[in-house]
Design a protein around this motif. Structure first.
Motif, mmCIF file in Angstrom:
data_model
loop_
_atom_site.group_PDB
_atom_site.id
_atom_site.type_symbol
_atom_site.label_atom_id
_atom_site.label_comp_id
_atom_site.label_asym_id
_atom_site.label_seq_id
_atom_site.Cartn_x
_atom_site.Cartn_y
_atom_site.Cartn_z
ATOM 1 N N UNK A 49 0.845 -1.207 0.000
ATOM 2 C CA UNK A 49 0.000 0.000 0.000
ATOM 3 C C UNK A 49 0.884 1.262 0.000
ATOM 4 N N UNK A 50 1.960 1.223 0.777
ATOM 5 C CA UNK A 50 2.896 2.368 0.770
ATOM 6 C C UNK A 50 3.534 2.534 -0.603
ATOM 7 N N UNK A 51 3.991 1.406 -1.156
ATOM 8 C CA UNK A 51 4.680 1.481 -2.455
ATOM 9 C C UNK A 51 3.730 2.009 -3.533
ATOM 10 N N UNK A 52 2.474 1.589 -3.465
ATOM 11 C CA UNK A 52 1.486 2.060 -4.440
ATOM 12 C C UNK A 52 1.246 3.560 -4.253
ATOM 13 N N UNK A 53 1.148 3.989 -3.010
ATOM 14 C CA UNK A 53 1.014 5.433 -2.715
ATOM 15 C C UNK A 53 2.181 6.233 -3.295
ATOM 16 N N UNK A 54 3.347 5.609 -3.289
ATOM 17 C CA UNK A 54 4.552 6.278 -3.829
ATOM 18 C C UNK A 54 4.588 6.231 -5.349
ATOM 19 N N UNK A 55 3.583 5.589 -5.938
ATOM 20 C CA UNK A 55 3.501 5.424 -7.395
ATOM 21 C C UNK A 55 4.638 4.546 -7.935
ATOM 22 N N UNK A 56 5.142 3.683 -7.065
ATOM 23 C CA UNK A 56 6.113 2.696 -7.544
ATOM 24 C C UNK A 56 5.349 1.628 -8.326
ATOM 25 N N UNK A 57 5.993 1.073 -9.337
ATOM 26 C CA UNK A 57 5.366 0.015 -10.149
ATOM 27 C C UNK A 57 5.675 -1.324 -9.472
ATOM 28 N N UNK A 58 4.646 -2.008 -8.968
ATOM 29 C CA UNK A 58 4.886 -3.245 -8.222
ATOM 30 C C UNK A 58 5.327 -4.357 -9.165
ATOM 31 N N UNK A 59 6.381 -5.059 -8.756
ATOM 32 C CA UNK A 59 6.885 -6.170 -9.565
ATOM 33 C C UNK A 59 5.940 -7.372 -9.458
#
Ligand code: FEO
Length: 406
Positions: free
Chosen positions: A355-365
């Motif tokens: 959820x944090x990574x998505x908030x950061x707009x990181x592309x999930x592997x």
């Protein structure tokens, strides 16, 4: 204490904070300086002040130039944050400037801090401040890194006063960058940019585009922290800021983790190994040892954030949440993201990290990797597979067909 001559009529009269360890959440392991500059024009002019406890050090340095009858005629506040304005109310009382200038937003900020707005005169981009035989020109640099931030340029001495811009937290008594160790300065420039300016990278790129159109003949850059740039290093901070702000994909991953009984640690080390096997670089941060700003500094040289935490009380570890909250606020661009962690019975940490990574707009592997209790050999092989997948995606993003290194 003595001032240091920068150009014919400009002196450094700031203070050195050898003891600073922390600057609003950012660990400053080499201290800092609070730079203030005195211009010996017809109107004696002070550019910025220092953090309140360092006022006497600045006064001594000013006295070393203009003697015991210390008085300045003009005071310019390029930035309202208290490491530069903390001493301002007392400086106004003690040095009795006739005129005090700040950007329009600077006046609002200084009034909100100290109730001194009525004493200040606004100066906007394109406007000038007459020092008698010299002139300062203003260039507002909004959101670099506060709304009030402003550069001022002294044409007669070709000096740009850039407040926080191009600065670093680095306590040194060698005021010129050319006299300091380049590798130390590069490290501290990166730490400063990543921890303070990274969220404002679009504004940095815009400034770098607009600045040449102003046709200012700059030969010296005087930031409010760390060394002054001139000579062979004059253009280095601009080149570095361009690279930092662009945040292009680079084939390096950050693996950060916290661990309860070493299970998540084993996962971290095997994931990192898998990333290496794929041909990408990796930096591992154990949160027992690394601070949030150590990790932040690495964001400039990495394009995958791989975060691991065990599950505790249906959540991730507090230190992982601390670091991810800080990194999310820095809004890094062009990042891949991946989460992992060991768990006992519920296993929410991976979803919480995602959820944090998505908030950061990181592309999930992927959805992430969870292992129950203690990873066995087959689980560790899965971790290496996961790492190889992250590494391969990273190389693909960097358009590398061969394993690449920085
Ligand atoms: Fe050095 Fe934004 O203060």
């Amino acid at each position: 204490m003595q001032a240091i001559k920068i150009t014919d009529h400009v002196y450094w009269v700031g203070a050195i904070d050898w003891a600073l360890k922390e600057f609003h959440g950012y660990t400053t392991h080499r201290g800092s300086t609070y730079n203030a500059f005195l211009i010996l024009a017809d109107k004696i002019t002070l550019i910025d002040t220092v953090k309140a406890p360092f006022k006497q050090e600045m006064y001594e340095r000013i006295r070393s130039v203009i003697g015991d009858e210390t008085k300045v005629d003009i005071l310019v506040s390029n930035h309202a944050e208290m490491d530069h304005s903390g001493a301002l109310p007392e400086v106004i009382r003690d040095l009795k400037p006739e005129k005090i200038y700040a950007s329009p937003m600077g006046i609002k900020a200084l009034d909100a801090h100290f109730g001194i707005g009525s004493l200040l005169t606004a100066v906007k981009t394109g406007e000038s401040i007459s020092l008698g035989n010299m002139t300062l020109s203003a260039v507002e640099t909004r959101m670099l890194h506060w709304p009030d931030s402003m550069f001022t340029y002294l044409a007669e001495e070709k000096v740009l006063f850039s407040q926080d811009g191009f600065g670093m937290h680095f306590a040194t008594d060698k005021i010129f960058a050319v006299d300091n160790d380049w590798h130390v300065m590069l490290e501290e420039m990166k730490r400063y940019y990543a921890n303070i300016l990274l969220p404002y990278s679009p504004q940095v790129l815009n400034l770098l585009k607009v600045f040449p159109t102003l046709n200012l003949d700059v030969q010296t850059i005087c930031p409010d922290h760390g060394p002054v740039w001139n000579g062979e290093l004059l253009l280095k901070p601009l080149e570095l800021y361009k690279a930092f702000a662009e945040q292009q994909y680079v084939p390096r991953a950050i693996v950060l983790y916290d661990t309860m009984w070493h299970s998540t640690e084993k996962m971290a080390l095997h994931i990192a190994d898998g990333i290496r096997q794929a041909g990408a670089d990796v930096r591992v941060f154990a949160l027992d040892a690394a601070t949030r700003s150590d990790v932040a500094a690495e964001l400039l040289d990495a394009s995958a954030l791989v975060a691991g935490s065990p599950t505790i009380n249906n959540d991730m570890y507090p230190r992982t949440a601390d670091v991810l909250t800080y990194l999310r606020g820095l809004r890094p661009k062009n990042m891949l993201g991946a989460a992992f962690g060991s768990y006992g019975w519920s296993g929410e940490s991976v979803a919480k990290i995602n959820a944090y990574l998505t908030d950061m707009k990181a592309e999930l592997v992927s959805d992430g990797l969870k292992i129950q209790y203690v990873p066995k050999d087959a689980d560790l092989e899965k971790c290496e597979d996961f790492g190889r997948e992250i590494g391969a995606r990273l190389l693909e993003k960097c358009h590398l067909t061969q394993p690449g290194k920085l």
